[in-house]
Design a protein around this motif. Structure first.
Motif, short mmCIF file in Angstrom:
data_model
loop_
_atom_site.label_atom_id
_atom_site.label_comp_id
_atom_site.label_asym_id
_atom_site.label_seq_id
_atom_site.Cartn_x
_atom_site.Cartn_y
_atom_site.Cartn_z
N ASP A 294 0.85 -1.19 0.00
CA ASP A 294 0.00 0.00 0.00
C ASP A 294 0.89 1.24 0.00
O ASP A 294 1.57 1.52 0.99
CB ASP A 294 -0.90 -0.01 1.23
CG ASP A 294 -1.88 1.15 1.26
OD1 ASP A 294 -1.97 1.87 0.24
OD2 ASP A 294 -2.53 1.36 2.30
N ILE A 295 0.88 1.97 -1.09
CA ILE A 295 1.75 3.14 -1.22
C ILE A 295 1.42 4.18 -0.15
O ILE A 295 2.33 4.81 0.42
CB ILE A 295 1.62 3.77 -2.62
CG1 ILE A 295 2.01 2.76 -3.70
CG2 ILE A 295 2.47 5.03 -2.74
CD1 ILE A 295 3.45 2.33 -3.65
N ALA A 296 0.14 4.36 0.14
CA ALA A 296 -0.26 5.39 1.11
C ALA A 296 0.22 5.08 2.51
O ALA A 296 0.31 5.98 3.36
CB ALA A 296 -1.78 5.53 1.11
N SER A 297 0.56 3.81 2.80
CA SER A 297 1.02 3.42 4.14
C SER A 297 2.52 3.59 4.30
O SER A 297 3.05 3.36 5.40
CB SER A 297 0.65 1.96 4.42
OG SER A 297 -0.76 1.78 4.38
N MET A 298 3.22 3.97 3.27
CA MET A 298 4.67 4.14 3.35
C MET A 298 5.02 5.41 4.13
O MET A 298 4.23 6.35 4.22
CB MET A 298 5.28 4.20 1.95
CG MET A 298 5.29 2.86 1.24
SD MET A 298 6.11 2.94 -0.36
CE MET A 298 6.49 1.21 -0.63
N ASN A 299 6.23 5.43 4.68
CA ASN A 299 6.71 6.60 5.40
C ASN A 299 6.85 7.78 4.46
O ASN A 299 7.08 7.62 3.25
CB ASN A 299 8.05 6.30 6.07
CG ASN A 299 7.94 5.21 7.14
OD1 ASN A 299 6.99 5.19 7.91
ND2 ASN A 299 8.91 4.32 7.18
N ASP A 300 6.76 8.99 5.02
CA ASP A 300 6.89 10.19 4.20
C ASP A 300 8.25 10.24 3.52
O ASP A 300 8.37 10.69 2.37
CB ASP A 300 6.70 11.43 5.07
CG ASP A 300 5.27 11.56 5.59
OD1 ASP A 300 4.42 10.76 5.17
OD2 ASP A 300 5.02 12.47 6.40
N SER A 301 9.29 9.79 4.22
CA SER A 301 10.63 9.80 3.64
C SER A 301 10.70 8.88 2.42
O SER A 301 11.35 9.20 1.42
CB SER A 301 11.66 9.36 4.68
OG SER A 301 11.31 8.10 5.25
N THR A 302 10.02 7.74 2.50
CA THR A 302 10.01 6.80 1.38
C THR A 302 9.27 7.38 0.18
O THR A 302 9.71 7.24 -0.97
CB THR A 302 9.37 5.47 1.79
OG1 THR A 302 9.95 5.02 3.01
CG2 THR A 302 9.56 4.41 0.72
N LEU A 303 8.14 8.03 0.45
CA LEU A 303 7.38 8.66 -0.64
C LEU A 303 8.21 9.72 -1.34
O LEU A 303 8.14 9.87 -2.56
CB LEU A 303 6.09 9.27 -0.09
CG LEU A 303 5.02 8.31 0.43
CD1 LEU A 303 3.81 9.08 0.96
CD2 LEU A 303 4.58 7.34 -0.67
N THR A 304 9.03 10.44 -0.57
CA THR A 304 9.89 11.47 -1.16
C THR A 304 10.93 10.84 -2.08
O THR A 304 11.17 11.32 -3.20
CB THR A 304 10.59 12.28 -0.06
OG1 THR A 304 9.60 12.88 0.80
CG2 THR A 304 11.47 13.37 -0.67
N VAL A 305 11.57 9.77 -1.61
CA VAL A 305 12.57 9.08 -2.42
C VAL A 305 11.93 8.52 -3.69
O VAL A 305 12.48 8.66 -4.79
CB VAL A 305 13.24 7.95 -1.62
CG1 VAL A 305 14.13 7.09 -2.53
CG2 VAL A 305 14.07 8.53 -0.49
N MET A 306 10.77 7.90 -3.56
CA MET A 306 10.09 7.34 -4.72
C MET A 306 9.67 8.43 -5.69
O MET A 306 9.71 8.25 -6.92
CB MET A 306 8.89 6.51 -4.27
CG MET A 306 9.26 5.25 -3.52
SD MET A 306 7.82 4.33 -2.92
CE MET A 306 7.04 3.86 -4.47
N SER A 307 9.27 9.59 -5.17
CA SER A 307 8.91 10.71 -6.04
C SER A 307 10.11 11.16 -6.86
O SER A 307 9.98 11.45 -8.07
CB SER A 307 8.38 11.88 -5.20
OG SER A 307 7.16 11.54 -4.55
N MET A 308 11.28 11.20 -6.23
CA MET A 308 12.49 11.58 -6.94
C MET A 308 12.84 10.58 -8.04
O MET A 308 13.20 10.95 -9.15
CB MET A 308 13.65 11.72 -5.95
CG MET A 308 13.46 12.83 -4.93
SD MET A 308 14.65 12.75 -3.56
CE MET A 308 16.19 13.00 -4.44
N LEU A 309 12.71 9.29 -7.72
CA LEU A 309 13.01 8.25 -8.71
C LEU A 309 12.01 8.29 -9.87
O LEU A 309 12.39 8.12 -11.03
CB LEU A 309 13.00 6.88 -8.05
CG LEU A 309 14.11 6.60 -7.03
CD1 LEU A 309 13.88 5.27 -6.33
CD2 LEU A 309 15.47 6.61 -7.71
#
Length: 455
Positions: A294-309
């Motif tokens: 579940d993408i929404a359950s990921m940590n904010d830091s992880t969402l930031t890294v994934m957004s950059m990728l």
């Protein structure tokens, strides 16, 4: 710029194809319930399909009929090939020969530097003489790779309890294969990847298809030629593969370190399988769009890294989106050259010309501007948190397809915003800028030089 330029032709043809698919998807024959699909939903699906994005505002597995699924499958192929490349292939099929116009159109689809008027150096990654081979590679690889992946995953679907008749499994196998190779991320079954979230064979097949599709047709063509003739690989091929592998491994490690103790994601899985899930997620940020957590359950830091990728995306002239791995590599090389006090960018014992750097800066700047405007607009309209608006906006721009759940609940205004974002992301910021610019006007004089303070 002439109205017959490849860039303007690409924008017009691409937009025309989108509206054609929108009209077909609105028809009752395309929906499972036999009713008309509202225009915003049909338009969003058509754009997401032709742009090989993978975001959806309807349930893709239950909303569309068999006919609708067939239209979407066809749209994936059109989006993967590219408008100009498709036009060149069709023109060749009709005229029985590959003329200069077809070569120029296909070359423009493979290399943004050819969109501007004037002479182009033949030290390009894709030369005009290579275009016939590239077109063959596009058509053949699309058929062969999707067929191989479909054959490999078909047994998994057939062995799945209560999956349905064999022909449904066969249809879904090709759907999954096309969705993976085109880096779209649509799933044909209502459960999505849930039945296969621990099936290593199935997930590895999807990752392989996503990786091959994301490196770009010129790279596939060059690797194929290297296998046959051992011809030297160009800097573009080496830089694409090197940067892709580095970003994939970095994303794998960082996502695992940030999520290994999150009970909603990796910590809830077996210790031996959690690292694989982190690697699968990193691979999908290349523009694949599939997800087993579940993408929404990921940590904010992880969402930031994934957004950059996701913002970086995959290779040029590929089925992936984003500003492309070579763009970020060129910006990094420029920074290294500046830090060393070297005038030229150098990599693999070759010098990179400054016009490539100018194009990389333009792509990154326009991409960041589009993402910023769309994210702020979504925040204002929906009142959602910045992290969710940014993630789904970058996913739309980079034609990735991963979502925090925001896209599925957007009002019509938000649907139109993300639709425009996907369109701009797939058409390409350089293509769009070249299409609206009037580059026929030549400046026949040089202004006096004056330096400014930067940094």
């Amino acid at each position: 710029m002439s109205t017959h330029s490849p860039s303007r032709f690409a924008v017009l043809a691409f937009t025309g194809i989108i509206f054609l698919f929108t009209f077909v998807l609105m028809l009752p024959i395309s929906s499972e319930n036999g009713h008309f699909t509202p225009f915003p939903q049909a338009l969003f699906t058509a754009v997401s399909t032709i742009c090989v994005t993978g975001l959806s505002v309807v349930d893709m597995a239950t909303h569309w009929s068999v006919f609708g699924d067939g239209v979407i499958f066809l749209g994936l192929q059109v989006g993967a090939i590219g408008v100009l490349t498709l036009a060149s292939i069709l023109g060749t099929a009709v005229t029985r020969k590959l003329g200069l116009r077809q070569r120029l159109m296909a070359a423009s689809d493979q290399n943004s530097l050819r969109l501007h008027s004037g002479p182009v150096a033949e030290s390009q990654a894709v030369r005009l003489g290579d275009i016939p081979g590239v077109l063959v590679t596009v058509a053949v690889s699309l058929v062969i790779i999707e067929t191989i992946i479909a054959v490999l995953i078909l047994p998994v679907l057939l062995l799945q309890p209560d999956y349905g008749p064999w022909w449904v499994a066969l249809r879904d196998a090709f759907y999954y294969a096309a969705s993976a190779f085109t880096n779209t991320g649509f799933t044909p079954n209502a459960e999505g990847l849930a039945p296969f979230d621990h099936n290593l064979w199935f997930l590895v097949c999807l990752c392989t298809a996503v990786f091959i599709g994301s490196i770009g047709f010129p790279v596939i063509f060059a690797l194929t030629r290297w296998v046959k003739t051992r011809q030297r690989l160009s800097v573009h091929v080496k830089l694409t593969l090197t940067t892709t592998v580095i970003l994939f491994l970095a994303g794998w490690i960082i996502i695992y370190l940030l999520e290994f103790d999150n009970p909603e994601t990796l910590a809830g899985q077996e210790p031996w399988f959690a690292p694989f899930t982190a690697g699968f997620t990193s691979a999908m940020t290349r523009s694949g769009g599939f997800s087993t957590v579940d993408i929404a359950s990921m940590n904010d830091s992880t969402l930031t890294v994934m957004s950059m990728l996701m913002f970086v995306g995959g290779g040029s002239a590929s089925t992936a989106g984003g500003i492309k791995v070579t763009t970020i590599a060129i910006l990094f090389l420029a920074a290294v050259a500046e830090a060393k006090g070297v005038q030229d960018m150098q990599v693999f014992r070759r010098r990179i010309p400054n016009d490539v750097l100018r194009l990389a800066v333009a792509v990154a700047l326009w991409g960041a501007t589009i993402v910023a405007v769309a994210s702020i607009s979504l925040m204002h309209i929906t009142g959602t948190e910045f992290k969710y608006a940014l993630f789904d906006t970058i996913s739309a721009f980079a034609t990735c397809g991963l979502s925090t759940g925001l896209t599925q609940n957007l009002p019509d205004t938000g649907v139109y915003i993300l639709t425009a974002t996907m369109w701009l992301g797939r058409v390409g910021t350089v293509t769009f800028a070249a299409a609206v610019a009037s580059s026929d006007r030549k400046q026949l004089y040089t202004l006096p030089e004056e330096r400014i303070i930067v940094g």
